[in-house]
Design a protein around this motif. Structure first.
Motif, PDB file in Angstrom:
ATOM      1  N   MET A   1       0.846  -1.187   0.000  1.00 31.24           N
ATOM      2  CA  MET A   1       0.000   0.000   0.000  1.00 31.24           C
ATOM      3  C   MET A   1       0.875   1.228   0.000  1.00 31.24           C
ATOM      4  SD  MET A   1      -1.524   0.141   3.809  1.00 31.24           S
ATOM      5  CE  MET A   1      -0.215  -0.469   4.834  1.00 31.24           C
ATOM      6  N   VAL A   2       0.435   2.304  -0.634  1.00 27.77           N
ATOM      7  CA  VAL A   2       1.213   3.540  -0.705  1.00 27.77           C
ATOM      8  C   VAL A   2       0.632   4.529   0.309  1.00 27.77           C
ATOM      9  CG1 VAL A   2       1.911   5.452  -2.184  1.00 27.77           C
ATOM     10  CG2 VAL A   2       1.770   3.135  -3.115  1.00 27.77           C
ATOM     11  N   VAL A   3       1.517   5.059   1.175  1.00 23.95           N
ATOM     12  CA  VAL A   3       1.069   5.902   2.287  1.00 23.95           C
ATOM     13  C   VAL A   3       1.724   7.275   2.152  1.00 23.95           C
ATOM     14  CG1 VAL A   3       0.977   6.050   4.802  1.00 23.95           C
ATOM     15  CG2 VAL A   3       1.077   3.812   3.711  1.00 23.95           C
ATOM     16  N   PRO A   4       0.939   8.378   2.211  1.00 24.29           N
ATOM     17  CA  PRO A   4       1.553   9.707   2.133  1.00 24.29           C
ATOM     18  C   PRO A   4       2.402   9.988   3.364  1.00 24.29           C
ATOM     19  CG  PRO A   4      -0.806   9.877   2.586  1.00 24.29           C
ATOM     20  CD  PRO A   4      -0.514   8.424   2.361  1.00 24.29           C
ATOM     21  N   GLY A   5       3.400  10.879   3.196  1.00 27.76           N
ATOM     22  CA  GLY A   5       4.404  11.157   4.222  1.00 27.76           C
ATOM     23  C   GLY A   5       3.844  11.352   5.622  1.00 27.76           C
ATOM     24  N   GLU A   6       2.760  12.131   5.752  1.00 32.30           N
ATOM     25  CA  GLU A   6       2.291  12.489   7.095  1.00 32.30           C
ATOM     26  C   GLU A   6       1.663  11.295   7.830  1.00 32.30           C
ATOM     27  OE1 GLU A   6       1.159  13.650   4.247  1.00 32.30           O
ATOM     28  OE2 GLU A   6      -1.024  13.635   4.197  1.00 32.30           O
ATOM     29  N   LEU A   7       1.317  10.207   7.092  1.00 35.03           N
ATOM     30  CA  LEU A   7       0.672   9.060   7.740  1.00 35.03           C
ATOM     31  C   LEU A   7       1.620   7.872   7.911  1.00 35.03           C
ATOM     32  CD1 LEU A   7      -2.812   9.055   5.968  1.00 35.03           C
ATOM     33  CD2 LEU A   7      -2.214   9.888   8.247  1.00 35.03           C
ATOM     34  N   VAL A   8       2.841   8.010   7.411  1.00 34.82           N
ATOM     35  CA  VAL A   8       3.728   6.845   7.380  1.00 34.82           C
ATOM     36  C   VAL A   8       4.096   6.348   8.775  1.00 34.82           C
ATOM     37  CG1 VAL A   8       6.026   6.077   6.723  1.00 34.82           C
ATOM     38  CG2 VAL A   8       4.639   7.288   5.105  1.00 34.82           C
ATOM     39  N   GLU A   9       4.315   7.270   9.711  1.00 31.71           N
ATOM     40  CA  GLU A   9       4.745   6.856  11.046  1.00 31.71           C
ATOM     41  C   GLU A   9       3.673   5.964  11.695  1.00 31.71           C
ATOM     42  OE1 GLU A   9       6.467  10.127  13.053  1.00 31.71           O
ATOM     43  OE2 GLU A   9       6.693   9.023  14.924  1.00 31.71           O
ATOM     44  N   VAL A  10       2.409   6.380  11.588  1.00 34.90           N
ATOM     45  CA  VAL A  10       1.297   5.626  12.176  1.00 34.90           C
ATOM     46  C   VAL A  10       1.132   4.290  11.445  1.00 34.90           C
ATOM     47  CG1 VAL A  10      -1.212   5.670  12.509  1.00 34.90           C
ATOM     48  CG2 VAL A  10       0.128   7.730  12.840  1.00 34.90           C
ATOM     49  N   ALA A  11       1.193   4.334  10.097  1.00 33.31           N
ATOM     50  CA  ALA A  11       1.003   3.112   9.305  1.00 33.31           C
ATOM     51  C   ALA A  11       2.135   2.112   9.565  1.00 33.31           C
ATOM     52  CB  ALA A  11       0.932   3.464   7.817  1.00 33.31           C
ATOM     53  N   THR A  12       3.359   2.619   9.728  1.00 34.75           N
ATOM     54  CA  THR A  12       4.496   1.748   9.981  1.00 34.75           C
ATOM     55  C   THR A  12       4.350   1.056  11.337  1.00 34.75           C
ATOM     56  OG1 THR A  12       5.877   3.224   8.684  1.00 34.75           O
ATOM     57  CG2 THR A  12       7.029   1.681  10.067  1.00 34.75           C
ATOM     58  N   ALA A  13       3.876   1.795  12.340  1.00 33.63           N
ATOM     59  CA  ALA A  13       3.673   1.206  13.670  1.00 33.63           C
ATOM     60  C   ALA A  13       2.618   0.102  13.592  1.00 33.63           C
ATOM     61  CB  ALA A  13       3.259   2.285  14.659  1.00 33.63           C
ATOM     62  N   ALA A  14       1.562   0.329  12.816  1.00 39.59           N
ATOM     63  CA  ALA A  14       0.506  -0.684  12.670  1.00 39.59           C
ATOM     64  C   ALA A  14       1.046  -1.913  11.931  1.00 39.59           C
ATOM     65  CB  ALA A  14      -0.678  -0.085  11.923  1.00 39.59           C
ATOM     66  N   MET A  15       1.866  -1.688  10.906  1.00 38.26           N
ATOM     67  CA  MET A  15       2.457  -2.812  10.159  1.00 38.26           C
ATOM     68  C   MET A  15       3.351  -3.653  11.070  1.00 38.26           C
ATOM     69  SD  MET A  15       1.561  -3.057   6.947  1.00 38.26           S
ATOM     70  CE  MET A  15       2.833  -3.697   5.855  1.00 38.26           C
ATOM     71  N   LEU A  16       4.072  -2.985  11.959  1.00 33.59           N
ATOM     72  CA  LEU A  16       4.971  -3.691  12.876  1.00 33.59           C
ATOM     73  C   LEU A  16       4.185  -4.605  13.813  1.00 33.59           C
ATOM     74  CD1 LEU A  16       8.006  -3.668  13.153  1.00 33.59           C
ATOM     75  CD2 LEU A  16       7.801  -1.872  14.865  1.00 33.59           C
ATOM     76  N   GLU A  17       2.999  -4.143  14.219  1.00 32.90           N
ATOM     77  CA  GLU A  17       2.134  -4.986  15.067  1.00 32.90           C
ATOM     78  C   GLU A  17       1.642  -6.190  14.271  1.00 32.90           C
ATOM     79  OE1 GLU A  17      -1.389  -3.162  16.737  1.00 32.90           O
ATOM     80  OE2 GLU A  17      -0.094  -1.497  17.381  1.00 32.90           O
ATOM     81  N   LEU A  18       1.248  -5.966  12.999  1.00 37.19           N
ATOM     82  CA  LEU A  18       0.674  -7.051  12.184  1.00 37.19           C
ATOM     83  C   LEU A  18       1.745  -8.018  11.698  1.00 37.19           C
ATOM     84  CD1 LEU A  18      -1.838  -5.051   9.933  1.00 37.19           C
ATOM     85  CD2 LEU A  18      -2.384  -6.496  11.886  1.00 37.19           C
ATOM     86  N   PHE A  19       2.943  -7.476  11.409  1.00 43.16           N
ATOM     87  CA  PHE A  19       4.016  -8.302  10.826  1.00 43.16           C
ATOM     88  C   PHE A  19       5.312  -8.083  11.602  1.00 43.16           C
ATOM     89  CE2 PHE A  19       1.022  -7.197   7.455  1.00 43.16           C
ATOM     90  CZ  PHE A  19       0.595  -8.468   7.093  1.00 43.16           C
ATOM     91  N   PRO A  20       5.379  -8.578  12.857  1.00 40.07           N
ATOM     92  CA  PRO A  20       6.567  -8.327  13.672  1.00 40.07           C
ATOM     93  C   PRO A  20       7.840  -8.930  13.076  1.00 40.07           C
ATOM     94  CG  PRO A  20       5.049  -9.843  14.772  1.00 40.07           C
ATOM     95  CD  PRO A  20       4.343  -9.333  13.568  1.00 40.07           C
ATOM     96  N   ASP A  21       7.710  -9.919  12.170  1.00 42.60           N
ATOM     97  CA  ASP A  21       8.912 -10.520  11.567  1.00 42.60           C
ATOM     98  C   ASP A  21       9.466  -9.676  10.427  1.00 42.60           C
ATOM     99  OD1 ASP A  21       8.829 -12.583  13.290  1.00 42.60           O
ATOM    100  OD2 ASP A  21       7.696 -13.907  11.969  1.00 42.60           O
ATOM    101  N   GLY A  22       8.756  -8.632  10.050  1.00 46.99           N
ATOM    102  CA  GLY A  22       9.311  -7.744   9.043  1.00 46.99           C
ATOM    103  C   GLY A  22       8.389  -7.467   7.871  1.00 46.99           C
ATOM    104  N   PHE A  23       8.609  -6.325   7.259  1.00 43.43           N
ATOM    105  CA  PHE A  23       7.905  -5.905   6.052  1.00 43.43           C
ATOM    106  C   PHE A  23       8.826  -4.917   5.361  1.00 43.43           C
ATOM    107  CE2 PHE A  23       6.783  -3.248   9.580  1.00 43.43           C
ATOM    108  CZ  PHE A  23       6.878  -1.964   9.090  1.00 43.43           C
ATOM    109  N   ALA A  24       8.544  -4.629   4.105  1.00 38.60           N
ATOM    110  CA  ALA A  24       9.446  -3.743   3.348  1.00 38.60           C
ATOM    111  C   ALA A  24       8.883  -2.324   3.303  1.00 38.60           C
ATOM    112  CB  ALA A  24       9.614  -4.273   1.928  1.00 38.60           C
ATOM    113  N   GLU A  25       9.778  -1.345   3.372  1.00 43.26           N
ATOM    114  CA  GLU A  25       9.404   0.067   3.217  1.00 43.26           C
ATOM    115  C   GLU A  25      10.163   0.589   2.028  1.00 43.26           C
ATOM    116  OE1 GLU A  25      10.181   1.018   7.701  1.00 43.26           O
ATOM    117  OE2 GLU A  25       9.633   2.813   6.597  1.00 43.26           O
ATOM    118  N   LEU A  26       9.455   1.043   1.019  1.00 42.96           N
ATOM    119  CA  LEU A  26      10.120   1.530  -0.189  1.00 42.96           C
ATOM    120  C   LEU A  26       9.848   3.014  -0.334  1.00 42.96           C
ATOM    121  CD1 LEU A  26       8.800  -1.439  -2.258  1.00 42.96           C
ATOM    122  CD2 LEU A  26      11.110  -1.184  -1.427  1.00 42.96           C
ATOM    123  N   GLY A  27      10.914   3.793  -0.298  1.00 49.85           N
ATOM    124  CA  GLY A  27      10.773   5.244  -0.324  1.00 49.85           C
ATOM    125  C   GLY A  27      10.434   5.763  -1.707  1.00 49.85           C
ATOM    126  N   ARG A  28       9.533   6.731  -1.764  1.00 50.60           N
ATOM    127  CA  ARG A  28       9.264   7.492  -2.986  1.00 50.60           C
ATOM    128  C   ARG A  28       9.458   8.943  -2.624  1.00 50.60           C
ATOM    129  NH1 ARG A  28       3.916   5.026  -5.746  1.00 50.60           N
ATOM    130  NH2 ARG A  28       4.561   2.853  -5.821  1.00 50.60           N
TER     131      ARG A  28
END
Ligand SMILES: C[S@@+](CC[C@H](N)C(=O)[O-])C[C@H]1O[C@@H](n2cnc3c(N)ncnc32)[C@H](O)[C@@H]1O
Length: 245
Positions: A1-28
């Motif tokens: 999913m593509v997340v705008p800059g101001e929401l990335v911190e919140v979305a990343t924290a939620a992803m960490l809860e859902l996928f504690p073993d890891g997920f990819a973050e690709l910068g645009r």
């Protein structure tokens, strides 16, 4: 999913809860793509949490799937990309196969560190938390010498040695935890790690320039004996340049 800059911190924290073993973050430029390699149950958890997500089938093995997201980047005079891509003519290639270590070169924090390295006087350099070795190898290609690298993860040390050899450059890679004791001497130290580790970092005696990253824009590390000289930001990430006071 593509997340705008101001929401990335919140979305990343939620992803960490859902996928504690890891997920990819690709910068645009102004957004971040968050990618999880998961099964249908994981996709359902994503939909329940975020609503609008894109789901695509991947080939066997998440390592192979991950490779699809390993895209080349151009930073100043350098092209950084995987072995199966063709470097841009005129740019110095840094060819990276991260294996199990962090660091394709595409993450905004890595980009920012390498951008800052383009602006500094060349000297001896230590890459703290080298992951795949991308910053150490980029530094060597920019003319820093000698270049050393440390990481607390054995897979990262192995990847740094392998990638340095594949790029034909000398990088002295060592298994060592920063913050637990002394770290090798160098005039320039780069640490793309995390805010907590950077706040505990004790740069070696000869270090006069410190480049740090691995934290969000609202976070401002302080390092005893060093003053902030520059700060770069991309998406929600930041990097700092410190000089010894
Ligand atoms: C965010 S990754 C950065 C990798 C690479 N420098 C890049 O920019 O792609 C951070 C790396 O630091 C390592 N690391 C974390 N804490 C560390 C510590 N205290 N000492 C040494 N390495 C550490 C991790 O194992 C990981 O490889």
């Amino acid at each position: 999913m593509v997340v705008p800059g101001e929401l990335v911190e919140v979305a990343t924290a939620a992803m960490l809860e859902l996928f504690p073993d890891g997920f990819a973050e690709l910068g645009r430029a102004d957004a971040t793509e968050l990618v999880a390699f998961t099964d249908e149950a994981g996709a359902e958890r994503l939909r329940a949490r975020f609503g609008d997500v894109r789901v695509e089938p991947v080939p066997d093995g998440w390592e192979k799937a991950w490779m699809r997201f390993h895209r080349p980047v151009e930073i100043g005079s350098l092209w950084i990309g995987p072995p199966w891509e063709r470097p841009t003519p005129g740019l110095e290639p840094v060819v990276i196969d991260p294996g199990l270590a962090f660091g394709t070169g595409a993450h905004p924090t890595t980009n920012l560190c390498i951008e800052l390295l383009h602006t500094l006087e060349r000297a001896s350099l230590l890459d703290v938390g080298s992951g795949s070795g991308v910053i150490a190898i980029a530094a060597r290609k920019l003319g820093y010498e000698p270049v050393a690298a440390i990481d607390l993860d054995e897979a990262a040390v192995e990847a740094t040695r392998r990638n340095a050899a594949a790029n034909g450059v000398a990088v002295e890679a060592e298994l060592l935890e920063a913050g637990a004791g002394t770290i090798p001497e160098a005039e320039v130290v780069v640490a793309n790690i995390d805010l907590r580790t950077i706040s505990r970092l004790k740069p070696p005696a000869r270090c006069r320039v410190l480049v740090t990253s691995g934290y969000y824009g609202g976070e401002r590390p302080e390092v005893a004996g060093f003053a902030r000289a520059d700060r770069l930001a991309r998406a929600q990430w930041s990097a700092d340049l410190f000089r010894r006071e």
